[in-house]
Scaffold this motif. Structure first.
Motif, PDB file in Angstrom:
ATOM      1  N   ALA A  37       0.842  -1.199   0.000  1.00 33.05           N
ATOM      2  CA  ALA A  37       0.000   0.000   0.000  1.00 33.05           C
ATOM      3  C   ALA A  37       0.879   1.252   0.000  1.00 33.05           C
ATOM      4  O   ALA A  37       0.644   2.189  -0.765  1.00 33.05           O
ATOM      5  CB  ALA A  37      -0.905   0.002   1.228  1.00 33.05           C
ATOM      6  N   LEU A  38       1.907   1.243   0.816  1.00 30.65           N
ATOM      7  CA  LEU A  38       2.773   2.425   0.900  1.00 30.65           C
ATOM      8  C   LEU A  38       3.572   2.633  -0.385  1.00 30.65           C
ATOM      9  O   LEU A  38       3.546   3.705  -0.984  1.00 30.65           O
ATOM     10  CB  LEU A  38       3.728   2.304   2.088  1.00 30.65           C
ATOM     11  CG  LEU A  38       4.772   3.432   2.195  1.00 30.65           C
ATOM     12  CD1 LEU A  38       4.081   4.786   2.454  1.00 30.65           C
ATOM     13  CD2 LEU A  38       5.787   3.145   3.310  1.00 30.65           C
ATOM     14  N   TYR A  39       4.280   1.586  -0.803  1.00 36.52           N
ATOM     15  CA  TYR A  39       5.249   1.802  -1.886  1.00 36.52           C
ATOM     16  C   TYR A  39       4.614   1.803  -3.281  1.00 36.52           C
ATOM     17  O   TYR A  39       5.292   2.107  -4.256  1.00 36.52           O
ATOM     18  CB  TYR A  39       6.408   0.824  -1.764  1.00 36.52           C
ATOM     19  CG  TYR A  39       7.287   1.166  -0.569  1.00 36.52           C
ATOM     20  CD1 TYR A  39       8.028   2.353  -0.567  1.00 36.52           C
ATOM     21  CD2 TYR A  39       7.332   0.366   0.562  1.00 36.52           C
ATOM     22  CE1 TYR A  39       8.807   2.702   0.527  1.00 36.52           C
ATOM     23  CE2 TYR A  39       8.110   0.707   1.668  1.00 36.52           C
ATOM     24  CZ  TYR A  39       8.849   1.877   1.647  1.00 36.52           C
ATOM     25  OH  TYR A  39       9.611   2.229   2.733  1.00 36.52           O
ATOM     26  N   ALA A  40       3.299   1.477  -3.361  1.00 36.82           N
ATOM     27  CA  ALA A  40       2.615   1.666  -4.647  1.00 36.82           C
ATOM     28  C   ALA A  40       1.851   2.986  -4.662  1.00 36.82           C
ATOM     29  O   ALA A  40       1.146   3.281  -5.613  1.00 36.82           O
ATOM     30  CB  ALA A  40       1.665   0.506  -4.933  1.00 36.82           C
ATOM     31  N   SER A  41       1.986   3.786  -3.587  1.00 42.05           N
ATOM     32  CA  SER A  41       1.300   5.090  -3.562  1.00 42.05           C
ATOM     33  C   SER A  41       2.280   6.173  -4.003  1.00 42.05           C
ATOM     34  O   SER A  41       3.491   5.994  -3.913  1.00 42.05           O
ATOM     35  CB  SER A  41       0.791   5.386  -2.150  1.00 42.05           C
ATOM     36  OG  SER A  41       1.866   5.823  -1.338  1.00 42.05           O
ATOM     37  N   PRO A  42       1.765   7.314  -4.482  1.00 38.14           N
ATOM     38  CA  PRO A  42       2.663   8.377  -4.937  1.00 38.14           C
ATOM     39  C   PRO A  42       3.627   8.839  -3.836  1.00 38.14           C
ATOM     40  O   PRO A  42       4.816   9.025  -4.090  1.00 38.14           O
ATOM     41  CB  PRO A  42       1.715   9.504  -5.330  1.00 38.14           C
ATOM     42  CG  PRO A  42       0.392   8.865  -5.570  1.00 38.14           C
ATOM     43  CD  PRO A  42       0.348   7.634  -4.719  1.00 38.14           C
ATOM     44  N   THR A  43       3.132   8.986  -2.607  1.00 41.65           N
ATOM     45  CA  THR A  43       4.008   9.469  -1.536  1.00 41.65           C
ATOM     46  C   THR A  43       5.078   8.428  -1.207  1.00 41.65           C
ATOM     47  O   THR A  43       6.257   8.761  -1.035  1.00 41.65           O
ATOM     48  CB  THR A  43       3.176   9.821  -0.283  1.00 41.65           C
ATOM     49  OG1 THR A  43       2.259  10.852  -0.653  1.00 41.65           O
ATOM     50  CG2 THR A  43       4.047  10.292   0.855  1.00 41.65           C
ATOM     51  N   GLY A  44       4.663   7.165  -1.150  1.00 39.74           N
ATOM     52  CA  GLY A  44       5.636   6.091  -0.891  1.00 39.74           C
ATOM     53  C   GLY A  44       6.672   6.036  -1.994  1.00 39.74           C
ATOM     54  O   GLY A  44       7.867   5.848  -1.755  1.00 39.74           O
ATOM     55  N   GLY A  45       6.202   6.190  -3.244  1.00 44.49           N
ATOM     56  CA  GLY A  45       7.128   6.191  -4.369  1.00 44.49           C
ATOM     57  C   GLY A  45       8.114   7.333  -4.252  1.00 44.49           C
ATOM     58  O   GLY A  45       9.332   7.150  -4.412  1.00 44.49           O
ATOM     59  N   GLU A  46       7.607   8.497  -3.945  1.00 45.72           N
ATOM     60  CA  GLU A  46       8.436   9.705  -3.780  1.00 45.72           C
ATOM     61  C   GLU A  46       9.532   9.484  -2.751  1.00 45.72           C
ATOM     62  O   GLU A  46      10.664   9.936  -2.924  1.00 45.72           O
ATOM     63  CB  GLU A  46       7.531  10.853  -3.312  1.00 45.72           C
ATOM     64  CG  GLU A  46       7.443  12.132  -4.155  1.00 45.72           C
ATOM     65  CD  GLU A  46       8.059  12.111  -5.541  1.00 45.72           C
ATOM     66  OE1 GLU A  46       9.302  12.161  -5.614  1.00 45.72           O
ATOM     67  OE2 GLU A  46       7.305  12.080  -6.519  1.00 45.72           O
ATOM     68  N   LEU A  47       9.190   8.797  -1.657  1.00 49.02           N
ATOM     69  CA  LEU A  47      10.178   8.507  -0.603  1.00 49.02           C
ATOM     70  C   LEU A  47      11.408   7.828  -1.186  1.00 49.02           C
ATOM     71  O   LEU A  47      12.540   8.080  -0.786  1.00 49.02           O
ATOM     72  CB  LEU A  47       9.582   7.540   0.420  1.00 49.02           C
ATOM     73  CG  LEU A  47       8.764   8.065   1.574  1.00 49.02           C
ATOM     74  CD1 LEU A  47       8.203   6.885   2.362  1.00 49.02           C
ATOM     75  CD2 LEU A  47       9.623   8.948   2.483  1.00 49.02           C
ATOM     76  N   VAL A  48      11.155   6.926  -2.132  1.00 54.55           N
ATOM     77  CA  VAL A  48      12.247   6.159  -2.727  1.00 54.55           C
ATOM     78  C   VAL A  48      12.863   6.912  -3.910  1.00 54.55           C
ATOM     79  O   VAL A  48      14.009   6.667  -4.285  1.00 54.55           O
ATOM     80  CB  VAL A  48      11.727   4.776  -3.199  1.00 54.55           C
ATOM     81  CG1 VAL A  48      12.848   3.925  -3.760  1.00 54.55           C
ATOM     82  CG2 VAL A  48      11.054   4.044  -2.051  1.00 54.55           C
ATOM     83  N   GLY A  49      12.065   7.796  -4.498  1.00 56.19           N
ATOM     84  CA  GLY A  49      12.570   8.543  -5.649  1.00 56.19           C
ATOM     85  C   GLY A  49      11.867   8.194  -6.940  1.00 56.19           C
ATOM     86  O   GLY A  49      12.304   8.575  -8.019  1.00 56.19           O
ATOM     87  N   ILE A  50      10.780   7.432  -6.857  1.00 55.57           N
ATOM     88  CA  ILE A  50      10.040   7.088  -8.073  1.00 55.57           C
ATOM     89  C   ILE A  50       8.650   7.719  -7.983  1.00 55.57           C
ATOM     90  O   ILE A  50       7.870   7.408  -7.103  1.00 55.57           O
ATOM     91  CB  ILE A  50       9.970   5.549  -8.278  1.00 55.57           C
ATOM     92  CG1 ILE A  50       9.194   5.190  -9.551  1.00 55.57           C
ATOM     93  CG2 ILE A  50       9.388   4.809  -7.097  1.00 55.57           C
ATOM     94  CD1 ILE A  50       9.353   3.724  -9.983  1.00 55.57           C
ATOM     95  N   GLY A  51       8.375   8.659  -8.869  1.00 53.48           N
ATOM     96  CA  GLY A  51       7.123   9.414  -8.796  1.00 53.48           C
ATOM     97  C   GLY A  51       5.917   8.568  -9.168  1.00 53.48           C
ATOM     98  O   GLY A  51       4.827   8.744  -8.636  1.00 53.48           O
ATOM     99  N   ASN A  52       6.123   7.615 -10.069  1.00 57.17           N
ATOM    100  CA  ASN A  52       5.003   6.784 -10.527  1.00 57.17           C
ATOM    101  C   ASN A  52       5.353   5.324 -10.333  1.00 57.17           C
ATOM    102  O   ASN A  52       5.782   4.647 -11.255  1.00 57.17           O
ATOM    103  CB  ASN A  52       4.714   7.090 -12.007  1.00 57.17           C
ATOM    104  CG  ASN A  52       3.582   6.224 -12.538  1.00 57.17           C
ATOM    105  OD1 ASN A  52       2.750   5.738 -11.767  1.00 57.17           O
ATOM    106  ND2 ASN A  52       3.548   6.030 -13.847  1.00 57.17           N
TER     107      ASN A  52
END
Ligand SMILES: Cc1cc2nc3c(=O)[nH]c(=O)nc-3n(C[C@H](O)[C@H](O)[C@H](O)COP(=O)(O)OP(=O)(O)OC[C@H]3O[C@@H](n4cnc5c(N)ncnc54)[C@H](O)[C@@H]3O)c2cc1C
Ligand code: SF4
Lengths: 540, 174
Positions: free
Chosen positions: B142-157
């Protein structure tokens, strides 16, 4: 028997009375044949797999992302129905390489769609190896244009090495990615021209389907429907009046010396039916078509139906993957989308006896996808985030697709020692790869390493001759030719032996070239449909 | 980085949500944030362990996400609830309190003592494998497939999120 339902789901799976055409297989080949014929003829399509519910695609996407599931699980492949053997020189992972169900393997496919190069049609003459096709590019050209419209291909006429084309693509090309622009610079330094990639996915709304929204899981499932799959034409053909029967496993083609009389199929409740028709089109893919012909052996055709040439099942080829990957010290923004936007066909037509044609693909999904990585490993919290940040970032990779020459010892046979759940021998893929392809993989690797070096990347993996794998394109197993002693179908895709049996599949390719096959499959399917139409009109 | 209801909706859009994600997203938009059910408390407590410290706004996110993933009558929701029950049983047996009432370090220890950290997710697997599948990995997905979770890692989408076709073209600094 007509009128009784034959499936636990209550669907009527009884044969269609008075059918003109019976198509076996509802992948792109079968769907396009049926769609072209349905307005004027009574058409029935039989597919071994189910009709998947479009509402389940997000659940399938979750399977694609989660480590608990293997790729074949996404489209429910791999049970007793799909048992297979692989006793060749190299293992062949057949159930990763196909989907059974309405839509066929395009449910899972990547959707890169190019035309073969002109020289691919005359490998024997121009490159000194392999057979020539009995057709040339000009014969297929109008069908290619039509196939591109059917798939809604997004592309641009910017490939300086591609075959000539007259019409624009139906949709504009997807623009290059950020990493493409890095590659383009490095390639320019090395004198390698790059260009766009024709994709069977909507860059703009087309044919009632929306534009790509960037889910990034194209392979194995596009939840939005922006990626073309053959359910599009299955639905069209049903609207035109064709009947599509799912979970109808054709086990035998009942025949006389010159004609197929009926496709014998088994419904989910075990009932056996016979679908009669005037014409039959086999579109069950490059492994199941030869299997079905071999399973249909008779006194008249002791080595398998339509097999006077002894070529059924032989000359199995796939494209081979060659690749080099590495890491840059800057972000390369991978894994935003699941498709490729830049290629180079620069080296394709340098092919000769010793080196095969190949094309280069600049990947947009190099390195791990963070969400998938997050679900594996022994860490969570800050430690996990640290690991994800470290592993995402600067990945780059260049792939290549390499042609494999047809050989007698690379073939699809029956494994008489092993049966599926209906008691029929399973297909045995004996996959053997020759030296020309292996040498070409090395050559592709050299160029790939040069490009990565120019980019300043540190190389961390190579898919070379020892670690290459198949691209899941099943070609050659019912080859096309003029000579009935050497080939299975003629240039109209009608079998030499049987007057009412056509084959629409990459199984008819005499050689494979080095582009993904499905646009050519579609073009040939349309050609076969015209031949069937002509034959039906003639006999009326 | 602040998680929002938009992230939860995006995360739901990215995964199968039992009865159908479109329906779930609609329901999520229509229903006001309400009292958390005990299941949601436990999921939030687990998210506090498995999410990085940088993430804030996790209650609303997990609540919105869990309403669909854990509350329905489908197999997945039943699996989540069964896994939560197991975690609570172990917490009671080993730490004398419900999972959500434990200190964060104890929750972390409990999950590790159950073997969830080294387990590979499996919906029909051992207890640890099921907790990994239905709780830990469900939350991580749920976290890492969301925009904010992605942003945390550096992937916007991130993969699984329909973030359009612009972000793949942008350079890191634009
Ligand atoms: C992971 C992956 C990625 C790919 N990427 C690309 C790509 O980027 N570009 C490209 O050009 N190609 C790609 N391909 C290949 C492409 O999917 C196939 O070339 C294409 O789907 C073949 O079409 P077809 O209709 O001949 O066969 P299929 O699509 O395989 O359909 C055959 C159908 O026949 C049915 N069938 C089989 N046996 C029977 C039977 N006995 N009775 C009744 N029905 C039967 C099956 O259920 C199936 O639905 C990819 C394939 C895979 C697996
Ligand atoms: S990126 Fe792929 S999966 Fe996503 S919408 Fe586009 S075509 Fe479909």
């Amino acid at each position: 028997m007509s009128g009784t339902a034959s499936g636990a789901d209550g669907r009527d799976r009884t044969p269609v009375p008075d059918a003109d055409v019976c198509v076996v297989g509802a992948g792109p080949a079968g769907a396009l044949v049926a769609d072209r014929l349905a307005a004027d003829h009574e058409v029935v399509v039989l597919d071994a797999g189910p009709r998947f519910n479009p509402g389940d695609r997000l659940d399938r996407q979750e399977r694609a992302v989660r480590p608990a599931y293997d790729r074949p699980d996404v489209w429910e492949m791999g049970g007793p129905r799909d048992a297979h053997s692989a006793s060749g020189e190299r293992f062949y992972p057949l159930n990763h390489a196909r989907v059974k169900g309405v839509g066929g393997s395009t449910l899972h496919w990547q959707g890169m769609v190019m035309r073969l190069h002109e020289a691919d049609f005359s490998s024997g003459t121009k490159r000194g190896v392999g057979p020539n096709w009995p057709l040339d590019y000009a014969d297929l050209r109008p069908y290619y244009a039509e196939a591109e419209r059917a798939f809604g291909v997004s592309g641009a006429d910017d490939n300086p090495f591609g075959p000539p084309r007259e019409e624009p693509f139906p949709n504009p090309a997807f623009p290059p990615s950020h990493s493409d622009s890095l590659f383009a610079e490095a390639c320019e330094e090395l004198g390698i021209a790059t260009h766009s990639v024709p994709n069977a996915r909507n860059s703009e709304p087309y044919d009632g389907r929306g534009e790509c929204v960037g889910y990034g899981t194209c392979q194995p499932v596009c939840p939005s429907g922006a990626k073309y799959d053959a359910t599009v034409h299955v639905e069209d053909t049903e609207r035109k009046g064709a009947t599509v029967i799912d979970r109808a496993r054709v086990t035998e083609l009942a025949h006389g010396p010159d004609r197929i009389e009926a496709a014998v199929y088994v419904a989910p409740d075990g009932t056996e039916h016979r679908q009669r028709a005037d014409a039959f089109v086999l579109a069950a893919g490059g492994v199941e078509i030869p299997r079905l012909l071999l399973l249909s052996a008779s006194d008249h055709y002791p080595d398998g139906l339509a097999n006077s040439s002894d070529a059924v099942g032989r000359y199995f080829t796939d494209h081979l993957f060659a690749g080099v990957g590495g890491v840059l010290e800057e972000p390369t923004r991978q894994n935003h989308v699941g498709f490729v936007t830049t290629e180079s066909h620069q080296f394709y037509d340098e092919a000769d006896e010793t080196v095969a044609p190949f094309k280069l693909e600049f990947l947009n999904y190099a390195g791990p996808s963070p969400v998938e990585l997050a679900m594996t490993g022994d860490d969570w919290g800050d430690e996990l985030l640290g690991r994800l940040r470290e592993s995402y970032g600067g990945h780059v990779a260049v792939g290549a697709l390499v042609e494999q020459l047809p050989r007698e010892d690379s073939y699809v046979g029956l494994d008489d020692g092993r049966t599926d759940d209906l008691g029929n021998p399973v297909p045995d893929v004996h996959w053997t790869v020759g030296d020309r392809a292996l040498r070409t993989i090395e050559r592709a690797n050299e160029i790939q390493r040069d490009i990565l070096a120019e980019l300043g990347a540190e190389v961390n993996w190579t898919a070379g001759p020892g670690s290459t794998g198949p691209a899941y394109h099943h070609m050659g197993t019912t080859r096309m030719g003029e000579d009935p002693t050497e080939s299975v179908v003629d240039p109209t895709l009608c079998t030499h032996d049987l007057e009412n049996c056509w084959i629409a599949s990459s199984s008819v390719f005499p050689t494979g070239g080095a582009v993904n096959p499905t646009l050519t499959i579609a073009a040939l399917a349309l050609l076969a449909a015209d031949a069937v139409d002509e034959a039906l009109v003639r006999s009326l | 980085m602040e998680l929002s209801r938009r992230d939860a909706i995006a995360a739901l859009g990215a995964v199968g949500a039992g009865a159908g994600a479109a329906y779930a997203v609609r329901e999520l938009n229509d229903s006001p944030p309400g009292e958390s059910s005990p299941d949601v408390e436990t999921l939030i407590a687990a998210a506090e362990v498995v999410y990085p410290d940088e993430v804030t706004g996790l209650e609303g996110f997990v609540e919105a996400y869990a309403r669909r993933r854990a509350a329905g009558g489908d197999d997945h929701a039943r699996g989540v609830r069964a896994a939560i029950e197991t975690m609570d049983d172990r917490a009671e047996a080993w730490y004398d309190a419900a999972f959500a009432d434990l200190a964060t370090e104890d929750r972390d220890s409990l999950l590790r003592e159950m073997g969830v950290d080294t387990a590979a997710e499996a919906p029909d697997g051992s207890t640890a494998e099921q907790v990994r599948y239905y709780v830990v990995n469900d939350l991580l997905m749920a976290l890492y497939a969301s925009p904010t979770g992605g942003e945390l890692v550096g992937i916007g989408n991130p993969r699984g999120h329909p973030g359009g076709t612009d972000s793949y073209r942008r350079g890191p600094r634009s």
